[in-house]
Write a protein that holds these residues in place. Structure first.
Motif, PDB file in Angstrom:
ATOM      1  N   ALA A   2       4.595 -59.016 -70.364  1.00  0.00           N
ATOM      2  CA  ALA A   2       5.352 -58.528 -69.218  1.00  0.00           C
ATOM      3  C   ALA A   2       4.416 -58.165 -68.061  1.00  0.00           C
ATOM      4  CB  ALA A   2       6.170 -57.311 -69.626  1.00  0.00           C
ATOM      5  N   PRO A   3       4.894 -58.302 -66.819  1.00  0.00           N
ATOM      6  CA  PRO A   3       4.071 -57.908 -65.668  1.00  0.00           C
ATOM      7  C   PRO A   3       3.721 -56.426 -65.742  1.00  0.00           C
ATOM      8  CG  PRO A   3       5.987 -59.180 -64.975  1.00  0.00           C
ATOM      9  CD  PRO A   3       6.196 -58.860 -66.415  1.00  0.00           C
ATOM     10  N   ILE A   4       2.607 -56.047 -65.173  1.00  0.00           N
ATOM     11  CA  ILE A   4       2.188 -54.654 -65.160  1.00  0.00           C
ATOM     12  C   ILE A   4       2.296 -54.087 -63.756  1.00  0.00           C
ATOM     13  CG2 ILE A   4       0.719 -54.896 -67.178  1.00  0.00           C
ATOM     14  CD1 ILE A   4      -1.680 -55.161 -65.389  1.00  0.00           C
ATOM     15  N   ASP A   5       2.368 -52.764 -63.673  1.00  0.00           N
ATOM     16  CA  ASP A   5       2.508 -52.086 -62.388  1.00  0.00           C
ATOM     17  C   ASP A   5       2.012 -50.657 -62.571  1.00  0.00           C
ATOM     18  OD1 ASP A   5       3.045 -51.779 -59.751  1.00  0.00           O
ATOM     19  OD2 ASP A   5       5.211 -51.978 -59.898  1.00  0.00           O
ATOM     20  N   GLY A   6       1.934 -49.900 -61.488  1.00  0.00           N
ATOM     21  CA  GLY A   6       1.476 -48.531 -61.586  1.00  0.00           C
ATOM     22  C   GLY A   6       1.453 -47.844 -60.233  1.00  0.00           C
ATOM     23  N   PRO A   7       0.990 -46.588 -60.189  1.00  0.00           N
ATOM     24  CA  PRO A   7       0.996 -45.813 -58.942  1.00  0.00           C
ATOM     25  C   PRO A   7       0.018 -46.365 -57.911  1.00  0.00           C
ATOM     26  CG  PRO A   7      -0.167 -44.632 -60.669  1.00  0.00           C
ATOM     27  CD  PRO A   7       0.481 -45.810 -61.328  1.00  0.00           C
ATOM     28  N   ARG A   8       0.351 -46.125 -56.642  1.00  0.00           N
ATOM     29  CA  ARG A   8      -0.450 -46.638 -55.528  1.00  0.00           C
ATOM     30  C   ARG A   8      -0.719 -45.549 -54.491  1.00  0.00           C
ATOM     31  NH1 ARG A   8       3.024 -50.658 -57.036  1.00  0.00           N
ATOM     32  NH2 ARG A   8       2.152 -52.758 -57.276  1.00  0.00           N
ATOM     33  N   LEU A   9      -1.791 -45.724 -53.755  1.00  0.00           N
ATOM     34  CA  LEU A   9      -2.085 -44.941 -52.561  1.00  0.00           C
ATOM     35  C   LEU A   9      -2.347 -45.917 -51.423  1.00  0.00           C
ATOM     36  CD1 LEU A   9      -4.608 -42.245 -53.861  1.00  0.00           C
ATOM     37  CD2 LEU A   9      -2.240 -41.851 -53.192  1.00  0.00           C
ATOM     38  N   PRO A  10      -1.626 -45.818 -50.315  1.00  0.00           N
ATOM     39  CA  PRO A  10      -1.884 -46.729 -49.194  1.00  0.00           C
ATOM     40  C   PRO A  10      -3.184 -46.384 -48.494  1.00  0.00           C
ATOM     41  CG  PRO A  10      -0.266 -45.080 -48.564  1.00  0.00           C
ATOM     42  CD  PRO A  10      -0.538 -44.863 -50.039  1.00  0.00           C
ATOM     43  N   ALA A  11      -3.695 -47.302 -47.733  1.00  0.00           N
ATOM     44  CA  ALA A  11      -4.914 -47.057 -46.959  1.00  0.00           C
ATOM     45  C   ALA A  11      -4.668 -45.938 -45.952  1.00  0.00           C
ATOM     46  CB  ALA A  11      -5.342 -48.324 -46.227  1.00  0.00           C
ATOM     47  N   ARG A  12      -5.614 -45.030 -45.855  1.00  0.00           N
ATOM     48  CA  ARG A  12      -5.472 -43.915 -44.911  1.00  0.00           C
ATOM     49  C   ARG A  12      -5.360 -44.422 -43.479  1.00  0.00           C
ATOM     50  NH1 ARG A  12      -9.182 -38.545 -45.201  1.00  0.00           N
ATOM     51  NH2 ARG A  12      -7.740 -38.194 -46.930  1.00  0.00           N
ATOM     52  N   SER A  13      -6.030 -45.535 -43.174  1.00  0.00           N
ATOM     53  CA  SER A  13      -5.993 -46.099 -41.825  1.00  0.00           C
ATOM     54  C   SER A  13      -4.689 -46.844 -41.542  1.00  0.00           C
ATOM     55  CB  SER A  13      -7.162 -47.064 -41.627  1.00  0.00           C
ATOM     56  OG  SER A  13      -6.994 -48.214 -42.458  1.00  0.00           O
ATOM     57  N   ARG A  14      -3.863 -46.994 -42.585  1.00  0.00           N
ATOM     58  CA  ARG A  14      -2.578 -47.705 -42.520  1.00  0.00           C
ATOM     59  C   ARG A  14      -2.728 -49.220 -42.427  1.00  0.00           C
ATOM     60  NH1 ARG A  14       1.433 -43.878 -38.775  1.00  0.00           N
ATOM     61  NH2 ARG A  14       1.013 -41.927 -39.908  1.00  0.00           N
ATOM     62  N   GLN A  15      -3.957 -49.705 -42.502  1.00  0.00           N
ATOM     63  CA  GLN A  15      -4.195 -51.144 -42.508  1.00  0.00           C
ATOM     64  C   GLN A  15      -5.199 -51.464 -43.610  1.00  0.00           C
ATOM     65  OE1 GLN A  15      -2.814 -53.877 -40.777  1.00  0.00           O
ATOM     66  NE2 GLN A  15      -3.993 -54.854 -42.417  1.00  0.00           N
ATOM     67  N   ALA A  16      -4.700 -51.923 -44.731  1.00  0.00           N
ATOM     68  CA  ALA A  16      -5.578 -52.181 -45.873  1.00  0.00           C
ATOM     69  C   ALA A  16      -6.494 -53.363 -45.598  1.00  0.00           C
ATOM     70  CB  ALA A  16      -4.750 -52.439 -47.123  1.00  0.00           C
ATOM     71  N   PRO A  45     -11.502 -45.344 -45.783  1.00  0.00           N
ATOM     72  CA  PRO A  45     -10.208 -45.206 -45.102  1.00  0.00           C
ATOM     73  C   PRO A  45      -9.396 -46.487 -45.037  1.00  0.00           C
ATOM     74  CG  PRO A  45     -12.004 -45.236 -43.508  1.00  0.00           C
ATOM     75  CD  PRO A  45     -12.637 -45.127 -44.856  1.00  0.00           C
ATOM     76  N   ASP A  46     -10.046 -47.633 -45.181  1.00  0.00           N
ATOM     77  CA  ASP A  46      -9.338 -48.916 -45.100  1.00  0.00           C
ATOM     78  C   ASP A  46      -8.976 -49.473 -46.476  1.00  0.00           C
ATOM     79  OD1 ASP A  46      -9.568 -48.953 -42.297  1.00  0.00           O
ATOM     80  OD2 ASP A  46     -11.555 -49.859 -42.414  1.00  0.00           O
ATOM     81  N   ALA A  47      -9.196 -48.683 -47.521  1.00  0.00           N
ATOM     82  CA  ALA A  47      -8.926 -49.162 -48.877  1.00  0.00           C
ATOM     83  C   ALA A  47      -7.561 -48.697 -49.364  1.00  0.00           C
ATOM     84  CB  ALA A  47     -10.007 -48.677 -49.835  1.00  0.00           C
ATOM     85  N   ALA A  48      -6.803 -49.626 -49.920  1.00  0.00           N
ATOM     86  CA  ALA A  48      -5.601 -49.296 -50.676  1.00  0.00           C
ATOM     87  C   ALA A  48      -6.022 -49.134 -52.134  1.00  0.00           C
ATOM     88  CB  ALA A  48      -4.561 -50.401 -50.543  1.00  0.00           C
ATOM     89  N   PHE A  49      -5.351 -48.216 -52.840  1.00  0.00           N
ATOM     90  CA  PHE A  49      -5.684 -47.932 -54.228  1.00  0.00           C
ATOM     91  C   PHE A  49      -4.461 -48.167 -55.102  1.00  0.00           C
ATOM     92  CE2 PHE A  49      -8.390 -45.317 -51.564  1.00  0.00           C
ATOM     93  CZ  PHE A  49      -9.646 -45.426 -52.146  1.00  0.00           C
ATOM     94  N   VAL A  50      -4.693 -48.707 -56.294  1.00  0.00           N
ATOM     95  CA  VAL A  50      -3.601 -48.914 -57.254  1.00  0.00           C
ATOM     96  C   VAL A  50      -4.170 -48.740 -58.655  1.00  0.00           C
ATOM     97  CG1 VAL A  50      -3.946 -51.418 -57.320  1.00  0.00           C
ATOM     98  CG2 VAL A  50      -1.738 -50.453 -58.002  1.00  0.00           C
ATOM     99  N   ALA A  51      -3.360 -48.188 -59.551  1.00  0.00           N
ATOM    100  CA  ALA A  51      -3.799 -47.940 -60.926  1.00  0.00           C
ATOM    101  C   ALA A  51      -2.715 -48.422 -61.884  1.00  0.00           C
ATOM    102  CB  ALA A  51      -4.077 -46.452 -61.140  1.00  0.00           C
ATOM    103  N   PRO A  52      -2.746 -49.695 -62.265  1.00  0.00           N
ATOM    104  CA  PRO A  52      -1.700 -50.228 -63.137  1.00  0.00           C
ATOM    105  C   PRO A  52      -1.720 -49.604 -64.533  1.00  0.00           C
ATOM    106  CG  PRO A  52      -3.500 -51.791 -62.952  1.00  0.00           C
ATOM    107  CD  PRO A  52      -3.782 -50.704 -61.958  1.00  0.00           C
ATOM    108  N   HIS A  53      -0.532 -49.438 -65.096  1.00  0.00           N
ATOM    109  CA  HIS A  53      -0.417 -49.043 -66.495  1.00  0.00           C
ATOM    110  C   HIS A  53      -0.721 -50.266 -67.359  1.00  0.00           C
ATOM    111  CE1 HIS A  53       1.506 -45.557 -64.822  1.00  0.00           C
ATOM    112  NE2 HIS A  53       2.602 -46.203 -64.488  1.00  0.00           N
ATOM    113  N   ALA A  54      -1.523 -50.088 -68.388  1.00  0.00           N
ATOM    114  CA  ALA A  54      -1.805 -51.190 -69.306  1.00  0.00           C
ATOM    115  C   ALA A  54      -0.503 -51.700 -69.930  1.00  0.00           C
ATOM    116  CB  ALA A  54      -2.766 -50.730 -70.391  1.00  0.00           C
TER     117      ALA A  54
END
Length: 227
Positions: A2-16, A45-54
């Protein structure tokens, strides 16, 4: 799988312009690492972050997740595990890069423990090398298979690697750091390392600082100073 997904944080600069993907350890989930992104946002500041659940429920911790089972009975289970789990992670990375519009050369993989095993195995075998691989408290699975590690940047270079480990780790002994660094060096994959003194199986402030500085440098940003 199955596809995986998880929590995210958008880029602080709003442009990843960069994407940092956290890969959690055995028995945890994506929520375990995503908050590290908040600590690094000022530096990235230009980085988007994501942490998928295994993708699998953990056999030893039913409320947690696992990238692959660990029974400690089969000496080949780590290699079998990373090989089996890689396609789902690769598919997630491709989808997330497309979703954010980030170039695949601006991807960083950050793993902890079993997540480090996945970050090294997958990152070194991507079609195009990520900008960086950062591994906390983990190990390199199958060093004898590094001939498969063909990921290269547009300039033809393998991805830079930073390994961070506590000297009192009683889950994955600190020797795993030195063994991995030596194997990577023999394969001409640049590897740095940082030893966190007095730290067991975890991440301390100095490890987070070194990791954030390494990512900033790998993304071509000014190296941040410790606060």
């Amino acid at each position: 799988m199955a596809p995986i997904d998880g929590p995210r944080l958008p880029a602080r600069s709003r442009q990843a312009r960069q994407l940092v993907v956290f890969l959690h350890g055995y028995g945890a989930d994506g929520n375990d690492l995503i908050e590290i992104g908040r600590q690094w946002q000022a530096w990235l500041p230009d980085a988007a972050f994501v942490a998928p659940h295994a993708p699998e429920r953990c056999t030893q911790a039913p409320t947690g997740r696992q990238w692959f089972p660990l029974t400690m009975r089969d000496p080949a289970e780590r290699w079998t595990g990373v090989v089996a789990a890689r396609p789902a992670l690769d598919a997630f990375l491709d989808a997330e890069l497309a979703r954010t519009g980030v170039d695949d050369g601006k991807l960083a993989l950050v793993g902890f423990s079993q997540g480090t095993m996945m970050a090294l195995h997958t990152g070194l075998r991507r079609r195009r090398a990520p900008a960086a691989i950062l591994g906390y408290s983990g190990t390199l699975v199958g060093p004898e298979h590094l001939g498969e590690a063909t990921a290269r940047s547009a300039a033809g270079r393998p991805p830079p690697v930073l390994l961070v480990h506590g000297d009192r780790d009683d889950v994955i002994p600190v020797d795993a750091l030195f063994d991995a660094a030596e194997s990577l060096g023999k394969a001409e994959i640049p590897a740095q390392w940082h030893l966190s003194f007095g730290v067991a199986h975890g991440i301390d402030g100095s490890g987070l600082t070194h990791g954030g500085q390494f990512l900033a440098q790998s993304f071509g940003r000014p190296t941040p100073q410790a606060r």
